[in-house]
Design an enzyme around this catalytic site. Structure first.
Site, PDB file in Angstrom:
ATOM      1  N   ARG A  48       9.315 -13.200   0.840  1.00  0.00           N
ATOM      2  CA  ARG A  48       8.187 -12.670   1.558  1.00  0.00           C
ATOM      3  C   ARG A  48       8.514 -12.489   3.204  1.00  0.00           C
ATOM      4  NH1 ARG A  48       4.014 -14.912   4.010  1.00  0.00           N
ATOM      5  NH2 ARG A  48       4.596 -17.028   3.164  1.00  0.00           N
ATOM      6  N   TYR A 102      -1.282  12.917   3.776  1.00  0.00           N
ATOM      7  CA  TYR A 102      -1.354  12.309   2.331  1.00  0.00           C
ATOM      8  C   TYR A 102      -2.673  11.585   2.064  1.00  0.00           C
ATOM      9  CZ  TYR A 102      -0.518   8.983  -1.593  1.00  0.00           C
ATOM     10  OH  TYR A 102      -0.788   8.184  -2.509  1.00  0.00           O
ATOM     11  N   ASP A 174       5.209   9.917   8.774  1.00  0.00           N
ATOM     12  CA  ASP A 174       5.579   9.808   7.367  1.00  0.00           C
ATOM     13  C   ASP A 174       6.504  10.837   6.907  1.00  0.00           C
ATOM     14  OD1 ASP A 174       5.558  10.165   4.435  1.00  0.00           O
ATOM     15  OD2 ASP A 174       3.558   9.676   4.211  1.00  0.00           O
ATOM     16  N   LYS A 199       9.887   7.868  -3.659  1.00  0.00           N
ATOM     17  CA  LYS A 199      10.092   9.044  -3.625  1.00  0.00           C
ATOM     18  C   LYS A 199      11.826   9.655  -3.865  1.00  0.00           C
ATOM     19  CE  LYS A 199       5.575   9.550  -4.025  1.00  0.00           C
ATOM     20  NZ  LYS A 199       5.335   8.363  -3.521  1.00  0.00           N
TER      21      LYS A 199
END
Length: 389
Positions: A48, A102, A174, A199
């Site tokens: 983490r 998006y 982005d 992606k």
């Protein structure tokens, strides 16, 4: 040798590897442990905290690809987006966002930010002047997406970066649709580059991940939020992503070539009303795309002519998969109103120009002729069904 001087495929293949000192293997070993020693060690490692061996290696690779000083990897693209935004925003702040975004990003902004006392403005367009009109004294972040999802609008990165610096704001982008192969926003002055690594970095439709690339200073600020939000990746996914990136340059360039050919074919097709692809000379921002992109990407969108049902058309496809997500080696199509932008209202979609008949096409690495043949047979069937009906 300066890592930024190395070619994309060399960076993809060699930068950010974990050295196998024990067995001298050719690829990074996978360290699956979630528990590391804390006594007599230089680094206290914990998944983490984004500092396991595989996490650190992957971050080095992504930073090198984006010409950045540092990087962090996350459990999804939205984890990367939301964590980056919340790292630079607090109660009383304001953010300016591009209108064409998006749908998941849009939904996060409109459903979450007000809870924290953060205000926001969406631009009317995507030109530098549109962003300047929305600036306020308390604007802390300017957020863009280029090429945008799903209409492939192109925003001037250099102009936005300069505007942000002039007003003391952080610029974010982005960069998912372009990938680091086609576009490096940091070279144009953008501060923080975000990816849905699911992606093009993943590229095989089998991992879910996100990434942020930026300066070490900005990385440290994002890290402080990231360790609290807990959006880290499993070690196996980190390892898979590092493996997948090795072929990203080859995959993306093949997808660039295929998308250009498919966009040209669709543009000339009498059954298609509109094609959105920055590589076409007819695209409104084609000249700008040429200035800031090395390749035009594997994504395009199109609209069938009136009377042809987009959903029915996709049902007749045999090779191209009607499927969620994008950027895999396999070609896929989807309806943004039913998937990527379903969380937006019809009114808000209309403002972006996203209609029910819009089809988003993620072009894969198949043979171009086979993809065209599949589209043609589906068009013939939908036209036949339309006539019969």
């Amino acid at each position: 040798m300066n890592r930024q001087k190395k070619g994309v495929n060399t960076i993809c293949t060699h930068v950010g590897e974990v050295e196998d000192k024990q067995f001298k293997g050719a690829i990074s070993p996978l360290y699956m442990t979630s528990s590391y020693a804390f006594e007599d060690v230089d680094v206290k490692r914990y998944p983490r905290y984004f500092n396991t061996p595989n996490q650190e290696a992957l971050c080095e690779k992504i930073a090198a690809l984006e010409h950045a000083e540092a990087s962090l990897v996350f459990g999804s693209g939205m984890a990367a987006i939301s964590t980056a935004l919340m790292a630079f925003l607090q109660a009383g702040d304001h953010i300016v966002l591009q209108q064409t975004l998006y749908g998941g990003t849009y939904n996060f902004v409109v459903t979450q930010l007000e809870k924290y006392g953060i205000t926001y403005s969406f631009t009317e367009g995507w030109k530098a002047g549109d962003f300047e009109k929305e600036l306020r004294p308390n604007t802390k972040v300017i957020y863009i997406e280029t090429p945008s999802n799903p209409l492939l609008t192109i925003t001037d990165m250099k102009a936005v970066a300069q505007l942000a610096k002039k007003h003391g704001a952080v610029s974010m982008i982005d960069n998912t649709f372009a990938s680091p192969v086609n576009q490096n926003p940091i070279d144009f002055g953008i501060d923080v580059v975000i990816h849905s690594a699911t992606k093009y970095m993943g590229g095989h439709s089998d991992v879910c991940a996100g990434a942020v690339a930026c300066s070490k200073e900005h990385r440290d600020l994002i890290w402080q939020s990231a360790i609290c939000f807990g959006g880290s990746l499993s070690e196996y996914t980190v390892w898979l992503l590092e493996r997948s990136i090795k072929t990203m340059g080859i995959r993306v360039r093949a997808q660039n070539s295929n998308a250009m050919a498919l966009a040209a074919y669709l543009y000339k097709n009498e059954d298609v009303d509109a094609v959105y692809y920055p590589g076409l000379p007819t695209h409104a921002d084609h000249d700008l795309a040429k200035q800031q992109m090395k390749g035009f990407g594997g994504m395009l969108s199109f609209e069938l002519k009136a009377g042809l049902d987009a959903s029915e058309f996709m049902k007749f496809l045999k090779l191209i998969k009607p499927s969620m997500s994008l950027a895999g080696v396999e070609s896929t199509m989807l309806s943004p109103v039913k998937t990527s932008h379903a969380l937006m209202s019809a009114e808000d979609r209309a403002k972006q120009g996203i209609g029910d008949g819009l089809i988003r096409f993620s072009v894969g690495i198949e043979e171009t002729d086979d993809l065209i043949a599949d589209i043609e047979q589906a068009l013939e069937k939908i036209k036949s069904k339309t006539v019969l009906t």
